[in-house]
Motif scaffolding. Structure first.
Motif, PDB file in Angstrom:
ATOM      1  N   CYS A  11       0.850  -1.188   0.000  1.00 45.27           N
ATOM      2  CA  CYS A  11       0.000   0.000   0.000  1.00 45.27           C
ATOM      3  C   CYS A  11       0.894   1.249   0.000  1.00 45.27           C
ATOM      4  CB  CYS A  11      -0.890  -0.015   1.235  1.00 45.27           C
ATOM      5  SG  CYS A  11      -1.820   1.506   1.513  1.00 45.27           S
ATOM      6  N   ILE A  13       0.150   4.078   1.078  1.00 45.83           N
ATOM      7  CA  ILE A  13      -0.139   4.923   2.241  1.00 45.83           C
ATOM      8  C   ILE A  13       0.495   4.357   3.509  1.00 45.83           C
ATOM      9  CG2 ILE A  13      -1.988   5.857   3.700  1.00 45.83           C
ATOM     10  CD1 ILE A  13      -3.783   5.724   1.140  1.00 45.83           C
ATOM     11  N   CYS A  14       0.244   3.086   3.776  1.00 41.83           N
ATOM     12  CA  CYS A  14       0.699   2.514   5.064  1.00 41.83           C
ATOM     13  C   CYS A  14       1.736   1.405   4.899  1.00 41.83           C
ATOM     14  CB  CYS A  14      -0.494   2.002   5.865  1.00 41.83           C
ATOM     15  SG  CYS A  14      -1.249   0.524   5.155  1.00 41.83           S
ATOM     16  N   CYS A  35      -5.833  -2.474   0.251  1.00 40.83           N
ATOM     17  CA  CYS A  35      -4.887  -2.539   1.364  1.00 40.83           C
ATOM     18  C   CYS A  35      -5.413  -3.507   2.433  1.00 40.83           C
ATOM     19  CB  CYS A  35      -4.718  -1.146   1.974  1.00 40.83           C
ATOM     20  SG  CYS A  35      -3.718  -1.151   3.472  1.00 40.83           S
ATOM     21  N   CYS A  39      -6.725   0.630   4.886  1.00 38.13           N
ATOM     22  CA  CYS A  39      -6.912   1.861   4.103  1.00 38.13           C
ATOM     23  C   CYS A  39      -8.056   1.636   3.108  1.00 38.13           C
ATOM     24  CB  CYS A  39      -5.643   2.220   3.342  1.00 38.13           C
ATOM     25  SG  CYS A  39      -4.238   2.579   4.416  1.00 38.13           S
TER      26      CYS A  39
HETATM   27 ZN   LIG Z   1      -2.765   0.977   3.549  1.00 37.54          ZN
END
Ligand SMILES: [Zn+2]
Length: 119
Positions: A11, A13-14, A35, A39
């Motif tokens: 992912c 983002i994370c 995700c 997310c």
């Molecule tokens: Zn994520």
């Protein structure tokens, strides 16, 4: 394998590995990646697969990297095989133990140790 990039692609983002899923359309289902960390972003399977294929067309690994990859795959394979072999051996041992217990119970029943109700 419908989701070949599952857990491999992270992912953005994370940094958790993506997982696969299906979304329902009117008459069919569509595969997508999302995700696994929670997310809310998701991407259609074909979009991500095509992007990775395009990326791979521009990447040529060095022989050293290929050899490292192959040796790593052998190591992972043998570790998993060994773990599964151990589980199978334990299960086989338990099966033998249970079969012997059953034979013993039948012998004891035939001797008259147990009534029909107990048996
Ligand atoms: Zn994520």
């Amino acid at each position: 394998m419908i989701f070949p990039l599952r857990r491999i692609v992270k992912c953005g983002i994370c940094n958790t590995g993506l997982t696969g899923g299906w979304s329902k359309g009117r008459s069919t289902r569509y595969p997508y990646y999302r995700c696994a960390g929670g997310c809310t972003k998701s991407i259609k399977l074909k979009v991500l697969d095509d992007a990775v294929v395009d990326l791979l067309k521009h990447v040529t690994p060095k022989e050293e990297a290929i050899n490292l990859f192959i040796s790593r795959m052998y190591k992972v394979y043998h570790e998993r095989y060994s773990r599964l072999r151990t589980m199978k051996d334990r299960a086989d041992t338990e099966i033998v133990t249970l079969q012997e217990t059953r034979r013993q119970l039948v012998r004891e029943k035939l001797i008259g140790y147990y009534s029909d109700d107990i048996f």
